[in-house]
Design a protein around this motif. Structure first.
Motif, mmCIF file in Angstrom:
data_model
loop_
_atom_site.group_PDB
_atom_site.id
_atom_site.type_symbol
_atom_site.label_atom_id
_atom_site.label_comp_id
_atom_site.label_asym_id
_atom_site.label_seq_id
_atom_site.Cartn_x
_atom_site.Cartn_y
_atom_site.Cartn_z
ATOM 1 N N VAL A 218 15.480 26.960 7.734
ATOM 2 C CA VAL A 218 14.904 27.096 9.071
ATOM 3 C C VAL A 218 14.858 28.562 9.488
ATOM 4 C CG1 VAL A 218 15.197 26.507 11.502
ATOM 5 C CG2 VAL A 218 15.595 24.780 9.754
ATOM 6 N N ALA A 219 15.948 29.320 9.195
ATOM 7 C CA ALA A 219 15.986 30.730 9.575
ATOM 8 C C ALA A 219 14.855 31.505 8.908
ATOM 9 C CB ALA A 219 17.340 31.334 9.209
ATOM 10 N N LEU A 220 14.598 31.214 7.634
ATOM 11 C CA LEU A 220 13.519 31.901 6.920
ATOM 12 C C LEU A 220 12.155 31.480 7.443
ATOM 13 C CD1 LEU A 220 14.895 31.747 3.262
ATOM 14 C CD2 LEU A 220 15.059 33.613 4.901
ATOM 15 N N LEU A 221 12.037 30.205 7.828
ATOM 16 C CA LEU A 221 10.787 29.726 8.414
ATOM 17 C C LEU A 221 10.488 30.459 9.721
ATOM 18 C CD1 LEU A 221 8.501 27.564 8.244
ATOM 19 C CD2 LEU A 221 9.966 26.092 9.629
ATOM 20 N N LEU A 222 11.527 30.606 10.550
ATOM 21 C CA LEU A 222 11.354 31.323 11.820
ATOM 22 C C LEU A 222 11.054 32.802 11.585
ATOM 23 C CD1 LEU A 222 14.274 29.660 13.813
ATOM 24 C CD2 LEU A 222 11.844 29.266 14.145
ATOM 25 N N SER A 223 11.728 33.391 10.587
ATOM 26 C CA SER A 223 11.475 34.797 10.281
ATOM 27 C C SER A 223 10.032 35.003 9.833
ATOM 28 C CB SER A 223 12.438 35.279 9.179
ATOM 29 O OG SER A 223 13.770 35.251 9.628
ATOM 30 N N HIS A 224 9.553 34.132 8.965
ATOM 31 C CA HIS A 224 8.175 34.255 8.498
ATOM 32 C C HIS A 224 7.194 34.137 9.653
ATOM 33 C CE1 HIS A 224 4.905 32.903 5.421
ATOM 34 N NE2 HIS A 224 4.758 34.147 5.805
ATOM 35 N N ALA A 225 7.454 33.196 10.565
ATOM 36 C CA ALA A 225 6.575 33.047 11.728
ATOM 37 C C ALA A 225 6.589 34.307 12.591
ATOM 38 C CB ALA A 225 7.000 31.835 12.547
ATOM 39 N N SER A 226 7.754 34.916 12.733
ATOM 40 C CA SER A 226 7.848 36.149 13.520
ATOM 41 C C SER A 226 7.031 37.270 12.888
ATOM 42 C CB SER A 226 9.317 36.576 13.642
ATOM 43 O OG SER A 226 10.077 35.583 14.307
ATOM 44 N N PHE A 227 7.125 37.411 11.574
ATOM 45 C CA PHE A 227 6.354 38.450 10.891
ATOM 46 C C PHE A 227 4.853 38.176 10.986
ATOM 47 C CE2 PHE A 227 10.352 38.595 8.121
ATOM 48 C CZ PHE A 227 10.934 39.564 8.918
ATOM 49 N N GLU A 228 4.464 36.902 10.899
ATOM 50 C CA GLU A 228 3.045 36.561 11.020
ATOM 51 C C GLU A 228 2.506 36.922 12.397
ATOM 52 O OE1 GLU A 228 2.655 32.431 9.976
ATOM 53 O OE2 GLU A 228 1.948 32.938 7.965
ATOM 54 N N ARG A 229 3.307 36.720 13.450
ATOM 55 C CA ARG A 229 2.877 37.077 14.800
ATOM 56 C C ARG A 229 2.588 38.570 14.904
ATOM 57 N NH1 ARG A 229 5.911 37.171 18.677
ATOM 58 N NH2 ARG A 229 4.454 36.693 20.323
ATOM 59 N N LEU A 230 3.271 39.364 14.105
ATOM 60 C CA LEU A 230 3.081 40.812 14.122
ATOM 61 C C LEU A 230 2.038 41.262 13.097
ATOM 62 C CD1 LEU A 230 6.852 41.807 14.403
ATOM 63 C CD2 LEU A 230 5.150 41.855 16.230
ATOM 64 N N GLY A 231 1.344 40.298 12.485
ATOM 65 C CA GLY A 231 0.323 40.637 11.497
ATOM 66 C C GLY A 231 0.868 40.893 10.115
ATOM 67 N N GLY A 232 2.129 40.520 9.875
ATOM 68 C CA GLY A 232 2.746 40.772 8.575
ATOM 69 C C GLY A 232 2.854 39.526 7.735
ATOM 70 N N ARG A 233 3.593 39.642 6.635
ATOM 71 C CA ARG A 233 3.800 38.519 5.735
ATOM 72 C C ARG A 233 5.139 38.700 5.028
ATOM 73 N NH1 ARG A 233 0.391 42.184 3.538
ATOM 74 N NH2 ARG A 233 0.589 42.723 1.320
ATOM 75 N N LEU A 234 5.672 37.599 4.524
ATOM 76 C CA LEU A 234 6.971 37.579 3.855
ATOM 77 C C LEU A 234 6.790 36.979 2.475
ATOM 78 C CD1 LEU A 234 10.090 37.801 3.816
ATOM 79 C CD2 LEU A 234 10.171 35.569 4.959
ATOM 80 N N ILE A 235 7.268 37.681 1.439
ATOM 81 C CA ILE A 235 7.126 37.235 0.053
ATOM 82 C C ILE A 235 8.498 37.281 -0.614
ATOM 83 C CG2 ILE A 235 6.058 37.704 -2.187
ATOM 84 C CD1 ILE A 235 3.737 38.988 -0.715
ATOM 85 N N PHE A 236 8.847 36.194 -1.293
ATOM 86 C CA PHE A 236 10.123 36.120 -2.008
ATOM 87 C C PHE A 236 9.882 36.269 -3.504
ATOM 88 C CE2 PHE A 236 10.958 33.845 1.920
ATOM 89 C CZ PHE A 236 12.185 34.350 2.301
ATOM 90 N N GLY A 237 10.866 36.833 -4.178
ATOM 91 C CA GLY A 237 10.781 36.992 -5.620
ATOM 92 C C GLY A 237 12.158 37.238 -6.201
#
Length: 414
Positions: free
Chosen positions: A376-395
């Motif tokens: 859930v924390a990562l889901l919320l973090s990704h949504a926050s970055f998307e609101r700022l025009g960003g993206r989150l990628i894991f590897g």
């Protein structure tokens, strides 16, 4: 709403039916309508070819869903279809066959369903086969009722070439554009569903924050009273006081974030200030974490942010520290910030066991059911970055552990 898998299965069934209809057409033309359309069936090998084609279509019908889901498998099937069409045409009149344009059928299917190279490859094969049948045509077959038909057959060949070019260019371009639009619509539907879930989570978080305010205030009063009366358990009281301070700070930040997000407020923060604030928050809220920070080529760049950016980065750091502890090591996390062209790249690396490949595409996009957490924390973090025009990628990091990379646009890019 029908699922994507069911839509693909229906398309696979339709394609298999179309290929079966092609075989039925060959059988009708060969055994019932040959005289009607002037087909010259000059080889008994044609019967063997039709039997082989029937067995082949039955086999590929059984594997139709696997073939449709694989570009390579579908291309091989269409390639064999083309060779079978060429065989039938060769044994039923060659270039003089009025149904020579049926060679365009596999090309059309490839243009709609496969990448650009596939229809071009089939078009090249069909054109070469048609050319070979045309230019090896006996001179006697060029005459019909005393008329020279060479110009007519050459015109048919030229028309075939033009038609194949249209299919491999215009139709393939339109199909590619439609596939891109379908992918964008699917992504938008997924994003909408994710935002709906996040809205529900945000509403629940605001309600729980409101409910926590009163018991936290009561606990603080009780701790203050115990602190005044106690003489022997000072260390325990100090730890309780620290925990309450963390709860108060988190609750205040949650209220601030809720208000700013609801009002759509954004501000600009320098990258140096962001790093300083992150270090302070880690020391206050996560004192057991060993955080190592490095920056590359950032200078005094400004970043567009809101109240959700810092908690989102802290969630990544906390998850990384927890992963590092899973293998018995210290709660160590490396954070690097690098300005590349028009983006800030924030990389959060842990020293844990890494992320299973099956979860790489799910983390940050959906709630997952795992014993160690639901993401859930990562889901919320990704949504926050998307609101700022960003993206989150894991590897996975080359030296072990996992790495989460956050790409945030710099003001010049917006």
């Amino acid at each position: 709403m029908p699922s994507l898998a069911s839509s693909r299965y229906r398309a696979a069934d339709q394609l298999a039916l179309l290929r079966m209809m092609g075989l039925v057409l060959k059988l009708c033309l060969t055994f019932a309508l040959a005289d009607t359309f002037g087909l010259s069936l000059h080889s008994p090998a044609l019967n063997l070819a039709l039997i082989i084609e029937g067995l082949y279509l039955g086999f590929t019908f059984y594997l139709r869903k696997q073939l449709f889901n694989s570009d390579a498998g579908l291309f091989i099937a269409l390639l064999i279809d083309t060779l079978l069409w060429i065989t039938w045409l060769y044994f039923s009149g060659g270039a003089t066959n009025a149904f020579i344009s049926l060679l365009l059928l596999p090309i059309a299917i490839a243009a709609v369903l496969l990448p650009k190279w596939a229809p071009w490859a089939l078009a090249l094969l069909s054109t070469l086969a048609y050319s070979a049948m045309l230019f090896t045509l006996p001179q006697g077959e060029m005459q019909h009722h005393g008329m020279d038909m060479s110009s007519h057959y050459l015109g048919m060949w030229f028309n075939f070439v033009i038609s194949s070019l249209v299919l491999t260019t215009s139709v393939a371009f339109l199909a590619q554009r439609l596939r891109r639009q379908d992918a964008e619509l699917a992504y938008m539907r997924e994003a909408q569903l994710r935002q709906e879930r996040l809205l529900a989570l945000g509403t629940a978080s605001a309600q729980m924050a409101h409910q926590l305010a009163t018991p936290l205030a009561s606990l603080r009063l009780l701790v203050d009273e115990l602190h005044d009366e106690s003489t022997g358990s000072q260390m325990t009281l100090d730890e309780m006081q620290t925990a309450l301070n963390v709860c108060d700070v988190t609750l205040a930040e949650l209220r601030l974030a809720t208000d700013s997000i609801r009002e759509g407020e954004f501000n600009y923060i320098s990258i140096n200030k962001l790093i300083e604030t992150l270090q302070q928050q880690v020391r206050l809220l996560l004192p057991s974490i060993e955080l190592v920070i490095s920056t590359i080529d950032c200078g005094d760049e400004q970043l567009r942010a809101d109240a959700s950016l810092l908690p989102a980065l802290l969630a990544l750091i906390e998850n990384g520290a927890r992963a590092s502890e899973e293998v018995g090591g210290p709660a160590r996390v490396e954070l690097s910030l690098q300005c590349q062209f028009d983006e800030l790249v924030v990389a959060v690396r842990d020293f844990g066991p890494g992320i299973p490949s099956s979860l790489l595409t799910q983390l940050g996009h959906k709630i997952i059911d795992k014993p160690k957490g639901m993401g859930v924390a990562l889901l919320l973090s990704h949504a926050s970055f998307e609101r700022l025009g960003g993206r989150l990628i894991f590897g996975s990091h080359l030296d072990g552990g996992a790495i989460a990379q956050v790409y945030l646009p710099l003001p010049e890019a917006q």
